[in-house]
Design a protein around this motif. Structure first.
Motif, PDB file in Angstrom:
ATOM      1  N   PRO A  39       0.821  -1.229   0.000  1.00 28.68           N
ATOM      2  CA  PRO A  39       0.000   0.000   0.000  1.00 28.68           C
ATOM      3  C   PRO A  39       0.849   1.271   0.000  1.00 28.68           C
ATOM      4  O   PRO A  39       0.479   2.263  -0.631  1.00 28.68           O
ATOM      5  N   PHE A  40       1.972   1.227   0.704  1.00 32.07           N
ATOM      6  CA  PHE A  40       2.891   2.360   0.736  1.00 32.07           C
ATOM      7  C   PHE A  40       3.394   2.659  -0.675  1.00 32.07           C
ATOM      8  O   PHE A  40       3.414   3.809  -1.126  1.00 32.07           O
ATOM      9  N   GLY A  41       3.782   1.620  -1.395  1.00 34.70           N
ATOM     10  CA  GLY A  41       4.279   1.794  -2.757  1.00 34.70           C
ATOM     11  C   GLY A  41       3.210   2.266  -3.717  1.00 34.70           C
ATOM     12  O   GLY A  41       3.464   3.100  -4.599  1.00 34.70           O
ATOM     13  N   ALA A  42       1.990   1.739  -3.573  1.00 33.44           N
ATOM     14  CA  ALA A  42       0.895   2.156  -4.453  1.00 33.44           C
ATOM     15  C   ALA A  42       0.590   3.635  -4.290  1.00 33.44           C
ATOM     16  O   ALA A  42       0.003   4.263  -5.180  1.00 33.44           O
ATOM     17  N   THR A  43       0.994   4.198  -3.157  1.00 29.91           N
ATOM     18  CA  THR A  43       0.735   5.611  -2.882  1.00 29.91           C
ATOM     19  C   THR A  43       1.886   6.511  -3.306  1.00 29.91           C
ATOM     20  O   THR A  43       1.670   7.591  -3.860  1.00 29.91           O
TER      21      THR A  43
END
Length: 448
Positions: free
Chosen positions: A305-309
């Motif tokens: 999720p961190f990367g998708a953001t």
């Protein structure tokens, strides 16, 4: 579904989705050539548009609860605040590295090829172009902290949601045994959300077919011709980063086999391509890195999720190529300083960019404004951007998975038996999950 006759061949879900995507592409091109108004209005714009939108909405509805519960489980599973800081630092550093590398390569390739030179600007519609003012570095980081967590959850502000959930997870660790019941409840909700993901994924072939058919019926392939050089350079840069840079980083930093990785990340790439949304693909990316590759939930639920953001390699590449293209179109020499500014702004923009379809164009206005290029020039690439958005989203989520896998391997949180098992996590028939993958998911959901 599990009682299918032994002699009947069962296709994996990925194969079914790719068949749906191929069929949608062929049908969309045919319908675009025919241009039958009734079919375009009622079948493509009506039925296909509705089903495609429902599928994307179904994926999107999973994102916030899945991120929240999986992230809580992930932080609790790490079990040590110092280890959490180490995992977060590694992920953040690698995400910035891949994004900066991506746009630097894109600008270099574009400067060598020179797309846009001699381009004739005729009949360009600029009515749909809207500018975006560039925020300062300080404003970008200040916006990470939500004033109202409820509003952040309701609005799907992923960076704020992640920040709040990490703070909550740290508080859970500080309370120790008092948090046991809360963590167990989050673990149950995490497993429950993964089951909901399975249900939604069962309808993926139909949803992807409708999305692809609608896209190619409306866009066709003729829109590529006026900006063919831009398209070819952009696609080449995206594929070079996907198969070259990212796989090189994977091999250097983890020692893992890139060929195995590319085979196992394919389901997420297919969904990213069809939805053009990094956020909507989070459930599929999580499943790939945990069930297919063997990363523990404690790392994957934080890093994905961190990367998708914040990790937008494909979007950064588009901004680099588009900047060179438009600079050539308008005959403006940006110089070394200008291109260094583009790299810095693209990296900064990726941190605050939402992983939703079409946001790359909006962020491009910010980059163009910073280096003094006319924002109206975006109208030149509006026609082909939807299809380019699909490719760069696949690159975005691949970068997320690469960094997650590297971090998991460095932390000893990657099950090599799962990674090297070609059948681990394969969905053979809609809601049926490979037993090895199901056992691994249950194990990954527990704190380590």
């Amino acid at each position: 579904m599990s009682d299918a006759s032994p002699g009947k061949k069962r296709y994996s879900l990925t194969t079914q989705v790719m068949i749906g995507m191929g069929a949608g592409l062929v049908l969309g091109v045919i319908l675009n050539m025919l241009q039958i108004e009734a079919i375009n209005t009622h079948l493509v714009g009506g039925l296909f548009g509705m089903v495609g939108r429902m599928f994307v909405n179904a994926l999107s509805m999973l994102v916030v609860p899945l991120v929240f519960f999986s992230l809580i489980c992930g932080v609790a599973g790490i079990g040590d605040i110092r280890i959490l800081g180490r995992v977060g630092g590694k992920a953040f550093g690698l995400y910035l590295l891949t994004t900066a590398t991506a746009i630097a390569i894109a600008i270099l390739i574009a400067l060598v090829v020179g797309p846009g030179q001699g381009f004739q600007m005729e009949g360009v519609d600029t009515s749909g172009v809207t500018g975006k003012e560039a925020p300062s570095v300080w404003a970008t980081f200040a916006s990470i902290v939500p004033r109202n967590p409820v509003a952040a959850f309701a609005g799907g502000e992923m960076l704020q949601i992640i920040f709040y959930t990490i703070i909550l997870g740290i508080a859970v660790l500080m309370l120790g045994d008092k948090s046991k019941s809360f963590v167990e409840g989050c673990e149950y909700m995490n497993e429950l959300m993964m089951k909901v993901v399975q249900i939604v994924m069962a309808f993926a072939p139909i949803g992807v077919f409708c999305l692809i058919t609608k896209t190619f019926t409306e866009q066709g392939i003729g829109l590529f011709l006026p900006v063919l050089a831009y398209v070819l350079v952009l696609v080449f840069a995206l594929l070079l980063h996907l198969f070259g840079t990212l796989m090189l980083y994977l091999k250097v930093f983890s020692g893992l086999n890139p060929f195995i990785f590319m085979k196992k990340i394919r389901p997420a790439q297919v969904f990213a391509f069809s939805t053009a949304s990094s956020n909507a693909t989070i459930p599929v990316t999580l499943r790939c890195v945990t069930e297919r590759m063997g990363a523990t939930n404690s790392v994957a639920s934080f890093s994905v999720p961190f990367g998708a953001t914040i990790n937008m390699d494909g979007t950064a590449i588009m901004q680099g190529v588009a900047t060179v293209f438009l600079a050539n179109v308008y005959g403006i020499d940006l110089g070394v300083g200008g291109y260094l500014t583009v790299i810095a702004m693209a990296v900064l923009a990726s941190i605050g960019t939402a992983g939703v379809p079409g946001v790359g164009l909006v962020m491009l206005t910010m980059v163009l404004g910073q280096v003094g290029l006319p924002i109206e020039g975006i109208a030149l690439i509006l026609g082909v951007d939807r299809l380019m958005d699909m490719i760069r989203t696949a690159v975005n989520i691949t970068g997320d998975a690469v960094v997650t896998t590297i971090v998991a391997k460095s932390e000893g949180q990657l099950d090599m038996a799962v990674y090297e098992n070609p059948m681990a996590g394969v969905i053979t028939d809609k809601l049926d999950i490979d037993p090895v993958a199901e056992g691994h998911l249950a194990e990954a959901a527990r704190p380590h």
